[in-house]
Structures are given as C-alpha cells and as structure tokens.
Enzyme design. Structure first.
Site, PDB file in Angstrom:
ATOM      1  CG  ASP A 214      -1.899   1.082   1.279  1.00  0.00           C
ATOM      2  OD1 ASP A 214      -2.759   1.141   0.385  1.00  0.00           O
ATOM      3  OD2 ASP A 214      -1.833   1.905   2.222  1.00  0.00           O
ATOM      4  CD  GLU A 274      16.694 -13.716   3.005  1.00  0.00           C
ATOM      5  OE1 GLU A 274      16.200 -14.498   3.859  1.00  0.00           O
ATOM      6  OE2 GLU A 274      17.266 -12.644   3.293  1.00  0.00           O
TER       7      GLU A 274
END
Length: 551
Positions: A214, A274
């Site tokens: 957002d 990751e």
C-alpha cells in the site's frame, strides 16, 4: 493478408518464479466478499468457501486487502498488530486454512502490507508518543511547531486538511498522510525498517506468495520538512484525490516519493528473493509522476517485481489517444519497467460506471487488459460487469465520503457486498444485515444468474483470461508498434515463438483499421473478435486479434 480461423487453447507454461509476469491477480476486499457467520461482515472463512469460484476464473493469484488487527477507522488500513488477524475476520488458523486451500487450487496468495503508517492504537505509537526519550521516540515523524504554534510546514492529508496533528503528550506535531488516527512511520530510522522487514519475513515464513504494498511511495518524507510547492490549476487531476480536496493544490515533492525509498525497496526485494516464487506488487500514488516512479521502482531485478500507478484508475476515459499517451510516457521514462494494470479497485468508482461503458464496451476493455503488456489486477465483481452502487448518505461508512459529501461520495459505492445468488437474502453474501447495503442493481448480475448464461459477462471474463494464458506473447511478450488512428488503438505483442496483432475501437462510431501483411490466424473469436482481409471496419467496442507463429 491470409487469415485462418484457428484457436489455441493450450495454457502457456513459464517458470514458477515468474508467475507474476503477465499474471492475473484477483483482488478481494474481505469485508465485502463472503460472510460465513452472519454478522454482516465478510471474513476469512468466507473467502475460503469461495476459492473454488475464484480458481474457476483462471486467475493466477488473489490479493487480500488488510485483515490484520485494527480499530477499523480506515477499514483495516490502520494496523494495530501486523502479526495477527482481527477477530472480525477470524483467526490465524482461519488464514492458514485459506492459504492451504488456495495453494491446493494452484492460486497464489498475496496479502496487503500497509507499511507507511500504523494505527494510533499500535503499541509502537503508544510508546513513541509517551515522551521524547523512549526507545521508539523517533519511530514516527515528530516535529516542533513553528514559533506561532502552527504546523511545521504546509503538507496536506489526502483525507483533507493539514497532514500534521498536535499531540499534547510530546508537545509536538506528528505526520499523518491519511487520517489523524494513521500516524506515519519514520523510515529514516533504521530500527523502523528492520521491524517492518521482520513483519514481511513473518508472513513469508507462513507461506504467503507475495505482497501488495500500500502507498509504496509514501514511505519516506523529506528530512528537512520543506514546504511543497503549489500546483497550477491546469496540472491538477483527480487521480489520487477528488478535485474538491485541496490536496490537489500541491505538487507533493517533499511529503512522499523521496530518493531514499529505493534503498529500502531493494532491502525488501532481497528479503523476498530469499523465498522461491514470491513477488512484490507496489501501489504508486502520485498524480504527476506516477509512471516515472513506477519505472524507478521496477527497473532491474533488485527492486519491486511490478507496480501499478493510477493512469487507468482515473475518471478520464481510456481512449485510444490516452492509452497511447500513457504507453509513450512509460516507454520514455521507464522502458524496461514491468507495469501492473487495474481499471477498478477498492478506492475508486467501478470503471463500468466511471467511464460510462456499455456492456459491450466492458467486454472489450476486459480483453484489452488481457492484451496489454504487464500484469493485471481484477477487482471482485469486475468479472460480473458490476456498476457502482448508489449508497445513501445515512448508510455511508467511509470517512472520506462523509467528509466531502455530496461532491464526492467516497469509496463505499465500490465496496458493497459481492452478489452471489440473485434470489437469496442479501444476495447470498450474509444471513445477517451487511455492513453496507447490497445493491439491488448489482444483485441482477449475481454469480448464480450469470453462470446459467453461456454468453454472460462472467463467462466472457473467463474466456478472456484463458486467452491471455494461451499465448506467450500476451503473457510476457514485448509490446511494439502501438498506433492510434482516430478511436482505434493497435499494437503488436511479440514473443520468441509468436506475434499477436491487437486492434481495439475504443470510440463510439465505426472506424477502419488496416490489418498487417502476412499469414495470420484469428484468435479470441469466441470473445467477439472479427476478421477481414487487408482492412476492416470495427464497430464501436469491437476488436480484432490475430496471431502468427515465428517458428
């Protein structure tokens, strides 16, 4: 030109880690999707119940608007606990069940992270405001008043008035770009960045497939707190805030979109990388430089995977000339950016109403979105062709609409409950009284009714999404040779194995289009595409899609 009539229905396969590139994402506004317990508010169990329907659309992922603990002053976009589910929506066990069910249906799950600000009920803010010496004293944006007691600068809130609120505990102002109950975090503080990255890691460890971020360009503010310059009238537009809002009177050079943001986005991307196959989708809220910022934030492979700006969420109609202007600007400012396009979401009037579209034009726009280079976001009910709901003032919930009524009615009209069953009480959304009234006009387009019609809007959206997935050029190919002649927009999508020629008459009158030379075959005929030799006339809201192999 030699045209053959063949249809390719094979779904394109691409690397699992690249599902977002050209992917179709379905946005769920949880309060209004499906209520499972009769309290009138949608919840996580309700979403889980409807995941089979979402999977039937052929989309790649869902994006769920915030369901974290919150006092709900801004309906979840004011977070008081990033690591737990608000009881209104259920429990963490409910979310894990949703996640498992979605993954079983081969749907990715993206959650809506609101990092630029928290609720004023968040423990971080409670500690920060307690005094000027505590460990979190600099976790929010605090500033002394001017000598005359007024705010430190002229920054404005999107929800109206000053972006600064006086706090009697610290005898300072704090920054809030939105409601006064949504204080902005201070991203210049390294501990804040670390804490927010820990939040992201928490949800990644839980198994979410990515984040919708957002107000991604609101994270950093100008450390010098310089005044924003005024904006000439001819440069103002209502893409971020309605024209009755004085927010449009400023060029927000210093209150957001600061250069320091790039380094944080790279930290967030590195964390995401990751985990295999995760993606970040950013919302860029800037009326003057949205495309430029979108390009900055998605360039290369160290920043966001994709972002969307507000060019196609404006009231301004999606004409051929405007579409070309947007893509020309994108090419000029960020040629290798990977955009995400949305016509509707939970913050703007539904595009069928906003652009005054006929059903035929809504169908055409659905196909256009599936043909444009980039990823795509669909907002719940868009696949039904829902118009904006008319919500009476006494039923309004949105503080934004209440503040600026009647010139701006707020966001409730696009947030009314999803319509599932035309004849059921509350159209199948809830057994109780819903938090916003069900729209009778929308109920006429309920899912059960449209499922029965093989030519319905719902069936059309399924076919349009399937068309995108069937063609590598439409999924992730380059976009070339965009032209605009009168109301007709044409362009090529190009992939190593195929090319697709797209022509759309976005006007209200018939128009001629010249077809490319070579051996092509028609695709998307079941969507209403037309064919011809050399040149053809496209009626209003008609389109033509042709493909050829490059082998």
């Amino acid at each position: 030109m030699n045209v053959q009539n063949t249809v390719n229905t094979t779904k394109v396969t691409q690397a699992a880690s690249d599902w977002w590139r050209g992917g179709v994402i379905y946005q769920i506004y949880p309060r209004s999707f499906q209520d499972s317990n009769g309290d009138g508010i949608g919840d996580l169990k309700g979403i889980t119940q409807r995941l089979g329907y979402i999977a039937s659309l052929g989309v790649d992922a869902i994006w769920i608007s915030p369901f974290f603990k919150s006092p709900m002053k801004d309906f979840g976009y004011d977070v008081s606990d990033y690591r737990d589910v608000d009881p209104m929506f259920g429990t963490m066990a409910d979310f894990k069940e949703l996640l498992d069910r979605a993954h079983g249906l081969e749907l990715k799950v993206m959650i809506d992270l609101v990092l630029s600000h928290t609720s004023d009920q968040h423990p971080w803010f409670s500690e920060s405001r307690s005094n000027r010496e505590n460990e979190k004293s600099d976790w929010y944006v605090w500033a002394d008043p001017k000598p005359d007691g007024t705010p430190p600068n002229n920054w404005l809130s999107i929800f109206g008035g000053s972006a600064w609120q006086w706090d009697s505990r610290r005898l300072q102002y704090y920054l809030h770009n939105f409601l006064t109950s949504q204080p902005d975090l201070n991203f210049h503080c390294p501990a804040v960045q670390d804490a927010l990255l820990d939040v992201a890691r928490f949800w990644l460890d839980l198994g979410v497939d990515g984040f919708r971020l957002d107000t991604i360009n609101f994270y950093f503010h100008d450390k010098q707190l310089r005044d924003n310059p005024g904006l000439p009238m001819d440069q103002r537009n209502a893409s971020i805030a309605p024209m009755v809002n004085p927010y449009n009177h400023q060029d927000h050079l210093f209150s957001k979109s600061q250069p320091e943001n790039i380094a944080f986005l790279e930290r967030l991307r590195a964390l995401t990388d990751e985990y295999e196959g995760r993606a970040c989708l950013g919302e860029v809220g800037d009326a003057q430089r949205g495309l430029e910022i979108m390009g900055e934030y998605t360039t290369g492979d160290k920043r966001m995977h994709t972002c969307y700006a507000f060019e196609f969420l404006e009231k301004r109609a999606l004409t051929a000339s405007y579409a070309k202007q947007v893509f020309d600007q994108l090419e000029d400012k960020a040629g290798d950016a990977w955009p995400c396009w949305a016509f509707s979401n939970h913050d703007v009037q539904r595009h069928a109403t906003r652009w005054g579209l006929s059903d035929e034009a809504v169908r055409q726009h659905a196909v256009l979105m599936m043909c444009l280079r980039g990823s795509a976001c669909l907002y719940q009910g868009e696949e039904l062709g829902l118009p904006e709901a008319d919500v009476a003032f006494e039923d309004l919930q949105d503080p934004y609409g209440i503040e600026f009524w009647p010139e701006f009615k707020g966001r409730d009209g696009c947030r009314t409950p999803m319509v599932w069953a035309a004849q059921d009480e509350q159209s199948g959304f809830s057994a109780g009284r819903p938090w916003l009234p069900v729209s009778p006009l929308q109920a006429e387009r309920a899912v059960d009714r449209l499922e029965q019609d093989p030519n319905s809007m719902l069936r059309h959206y399924r076919r349009a999404i399937a068309l995108r997935h069937a063609h590598p050029a439409l999924m992730s190919g380059e976009q070339m040779q965009m032209t605009q002649i009168g109301p007709v927009l044409t362009f090529l999508r190009d992939a190593p194995t195929e090319q697709v020629f797209c022509a759309f008459n976005l006007g209200s009158d018939p128009a001629e289009v010249t077809l490319p030379d070579g051996k092509w075959h028609i695709i998307g005929e079941e969507l209403g595409s037309v064919d011809g030799e050399g040149a053809l006339s496209l009626d209003a809201a008609q389109f033509c899609l042709l493909a050829r192999d490059k082998g």
